[in-house]
Motif scaffolding. Structure first.
Motif, short mmCIF file in Angstrom:
data_model
loop_
_atom_site.label_atom_id
_atom_site.label_comp_id
_atom_site.label_asym_id
_atom_site.label_seq_id
_atom_site.Cartn_x
_atom_site.Cartn_y
_atom_site.Cartn_z
N ALA A 191 -13.17 23.78 29.57
CA ALA A 191 -12.91 23.10 29.07
C ALA A 191 -11.22 22.74 29.81
O ALA A 191 -10.68 22.99 30.06
N ASP A 192 -12.22 21.16 29.95
CA ASP A 192 -10.61 19.80 29.82
C ASP A 192 -10.27 19.17 29.25
O ASP A 192 -11.55 18.23 28.68
N PRO A 193 -9.12 18.60 29.26
CA PRO A 193 -8.99 17.76 28.52
C PRO A 193 -9.23 16.54 29.34
O PRO A 193 -9.51 15.57 30.42
N VAL A 194 -10.18 15.40 27.76
CA VAL A 194 -10.99 13.71 28.97
C VAL A 194 -10.09 13.27 27.98
O VAL A 194 -10.02 12.88 27.38
N LYS A 195 -9.44 11.92 28.80
CA LYS A 195 -9.01 10.63 27.81
C LYS A 195 -9.48 9.21 28.52
O LYS A 195 -9.88 9.26 29.42
N TYR A 196 -10.32 9.28 27.36
CA TYR A 196 -10.60 7.25 27.59
C TYR A 196 -10.76 7.01 26.22
O TYR A 196 -10.42 7.62 25.53
N GLU A 197 -11.36 5.39 26.14
CA GLU A 197 -11.37 4.97 25.44
C GLU A 197 -12.82 4.61 24.76
O GLU A 197 -13.53 4.57 26.10
N LYS A 198 -13.00 3.90 23.61
CA LYS A 198 -14.68 4.09 23.45
C LYS A 198 -14.92 2.83 23.86
O LYS A 198 -16.20 2.62 24.77
N ALA A 199 -14.47 1.62 24.74
CA ALA A 199 -14.63 0.72 25.83
C ALA A 199 -15.18 1.63 26.54
O ALA A 199 -16.67 0.84 27.62
N ASN B 284 -11.22 5.39 33.43
CA ASN B 284 -11.36 4.57 32.99
C ASN B 284 -12.02 3.41 33.89
O ASN B 284 -11.79 3.05 34.69
N LEU B 285 -13.04 2.68 32.74
CA LEU B 285 -14.42 2.01 33.66
C LEU B 285 -13.41 0.88 33.36
O LEU B 285 -14.41 -0.42 34.00
N ARG B 286 -13.11 0.28 32.63
CA ARG B 286 -12.71 -1.15 32.60
C ARG B 286 -11.83 -2.13 33.57
O ARG B 286 -11.57 -2.89 33.20
N GLU B 287 -10.64 -0.84 34.19
CA GLU B 287 -9.94 -1.40 34.75
C GLU B 287 -9.72 -0.08 36.28
O GLU B 287 -10.38 0.92 35.66
N VAL C 100 -19.15 2.19 28.69
CA VAL C 100 -19.35 0.81 29.57
C VAL C 100 -20.35 1.65 30.28
O VAL C 100 -21.72 1.21 30.76
N LEU C 101 -19.97 3.10 30.36
CA LEU C 101 -20.63 3.96 31.25
C LEU C 101 -22.04 4.14 30.49
O LEU C 101 -23.66 3.61 31.48
N GLU C 102 -22.59 3.82 29.12
CA GLU C 102 -23.84 3.75 28.59
C GLU C 102 -24.57 2.77 28.68
O GLU C 102 -25.70 2.58 28.86
N ASN C 103 -24.04 1.58 29.22
CA ASN C 103 -24.76 0.04 29.92
C ASN C 103 -24.69 0.24 30.65
O ASN C 103 -26.13 -0.42 31.48
N VAL C 104 -24.33 0.82 31.77
CA VAL C 104 -24.36 0.99 33.40
C VAL C 104 -26.49 2.37 33.65
O VAL C 104 -27.16 1.94 34.10
N PHE C 105 -25.73 2.97 32.14
CA PHE C 105 -26.90 3.99 32.65
C PHE C 105 -28.40 3.57 31.83
O PHE C 105 -29.60 3.55 32.62
N GLU C 106 -28.02 2.48 31.23
CA GLU C 106 -29.19 1.44 30.50
C GLU C 106 -29.56 0.59 31.51
O GLU C 106 -30.84 0.46 32.02
N MET D 260 -8.68 1.94 19.88
CA MET D 260 -7.95 3.30 19.78
C MET D 260 -8.21 4.17 21.07
O MET D 260 -9.40 4.15 21.41
N GLN D 261 -7.10 4.36 22.07
CA GLN D 261 -7.52 5.47 22.33
C GLN D 261 -7.67 7.13 22.06
O GLN D 261 -6.84 7.41 21.43
N ASN D 262 -8.51 7.68 22.64
CA ASN D 262 -8.99 8.75 22.14
C ASN D 262 -8.69 9.75 23.30
O ASN D 262 -9.36 9.71 24.47
N THR D 263 -8.49 11.15 22.91
CA THR D 263 -8.10 12.31 23.90
C THR D 263 -9.06 13.61 23.28
O THR D 263 -8.91 13.81 21.98
N LEU D 264 -10.44 13.88 24.02
CA LEU D 264 -10.86 14.56 23.30
C LEU D 264 -11.00 15.86 24.61
O LEU D 264 -10.76 15.06 25.26
N VAL D 265 -11.41 16.82 23.65
CA VAL D 265 -11.71 18.36 24.58
C VAL D 265 -13.10 18.36 24.67
O VAL D 265 -13.45 18.77 23.68
N LEU D 266 -13.74 17.57 25.63
CA LEU D 266 -14.97 18.66 26.07
C LEU D 266 -15.38 19.44 26.89
O LEU D 266 -14.98 19.30 27.47
N ILE D 267 -16.52 20.23 26.83
CA ILE D 267 -16.47 21.13 26.80
C ILE D 267 -17.51 21.17 28.04
O ILE D 267 -18.72 20.90 27.80
#
Length: 279
Positions: free
Chosen positions: A20-28, A79-82, A32-38, A1-8
């Motif tokens: 603040a600007d809107p950021v559009k992403y999916e949980k996946a 979009n880090l999946r594609e 992916v980002l957390e996996n790369v950081f790890e 499910m796609q989330n649109t989240l306003v991140l500060i």
């Protein structure tokens, strides 16, 4: 499910906080980002260029998908999946800069990405995105994210004349639907075309290969009228030679070229050379 989240997004730039600007992403994407950081947590002392390469390696075999940034409303799309060729290089640099900052969080990554993708880091509708890669290099050299080292590598002026987007608006959904943005793009293209920029012609790439470095981000210049570049990638040294790590539309995934960069470039009829951005 796609989330649109306003991140500060908090970032001190000249003593000012970004709005603040809107950021559009999916949980996946966040996973992916957390996996790369790890995976790269032991490399925080590496240079930004080294981190760009290490990040790129994490995305090998990621599917190539075009037009992932296009939406009805201009917003920061993660979009880090594609990946396409530009989003691959851009995301790798944003991730590398986030790790190098010492605060590898999703929020800091989105801030880095927005700074790279948009003129002055501000999302102001479709024309505010850095659509031409020579403009991307110019703007990100201005903000200190990269250095345009092309001239020092090869002092050959590039015949920079861009107008493809404004003269082919039917090829761009947003321009086709908004004629006012066509006029904005004409003004942007005119400004880009006034700049003096440099390139390394195809026939000179092998000659100057010792001046190219792993982690350099390159744009491949083109003979197509009205365009500056048609492909983007990250340089990586393989067995003593410089190769191209990129999201390939031919192989439909992120790969490292089998042949050295100089040979790879000769395989494209419209390829005229490269511009070099160094993190």
């Amino acid at each position: 499910m796609q989330n649109t989240l306003v991140l500060i997004l908090f970032c001190l730039l000249s003593g000012k906080l970004l709005a603040a600007d809107p950021v559009k992403y999916e949980k996946a994407d966040k996973q992916v980002l957390e996996n790369v950081f790890e995976a790269l947590k032991t490399k925080k002392e590496a240079s930004t260029a080294e981190l760009v390469v290490a990040t790129g390696m994490q995305f090998l075999n990621t599917p190539y998908v075009a037009h992932t940034l296009e939406s009805e409303k201009e917003e920061l799309i993660i979009n880090l999946r594609e990946l396409d060729c530009t989003t691959f290089a851009e995301n790798c640099l944003a991730i590398a800069r986030t790790i190098k900052s010492g605060q590898p969080t999703f929020e800091n990554f989105t801030n880095e990405l927005q700074q790279l993708r948009y003129r002055h880091g501000k999302i102001e509708e479709y024309p505010s995105r850095l659509h031409y890669f020579s403009d991307w290099i110019y703007e990100n050299a201005q903000n200190g994210a990269i250095k345009d080292v092309t001239q020092q590598v090869c002092n050959t002026p590039f015949p920079l004349q861009v107008d493809f987007m404004s003269t082919h608006p039917d090829s761009y959904k947003q321009l086709k639907q908004n004629s006012a943005w066509i006029e904005e793009m004409k003004a942007i293209e005119a400004a880009i075309s006034q700049r003096t920029m440099y390139y390394v012609p195809v026939e000179k790439v092998e000659e100057v290969e010792d001046q190219l470095k792993s982690g350099d981000i390159i744009g491949i210049t083109t003979s197509v009228k009205g365009l500056d570049m048609t492909h983007v990638g990250i340089l990586i040294k393989v067995n003593g030679r410089i190769h191209l790590m990129h999201a390939s539309s031919k192989l439909m995934k992120v790969v490292i070229s089998e042949e050295p960069l100089s040979e790879y470039l000769k395989g494209g009829k419209s390829n005229t050379g490269i511009m070099v951005a160094r993190p």
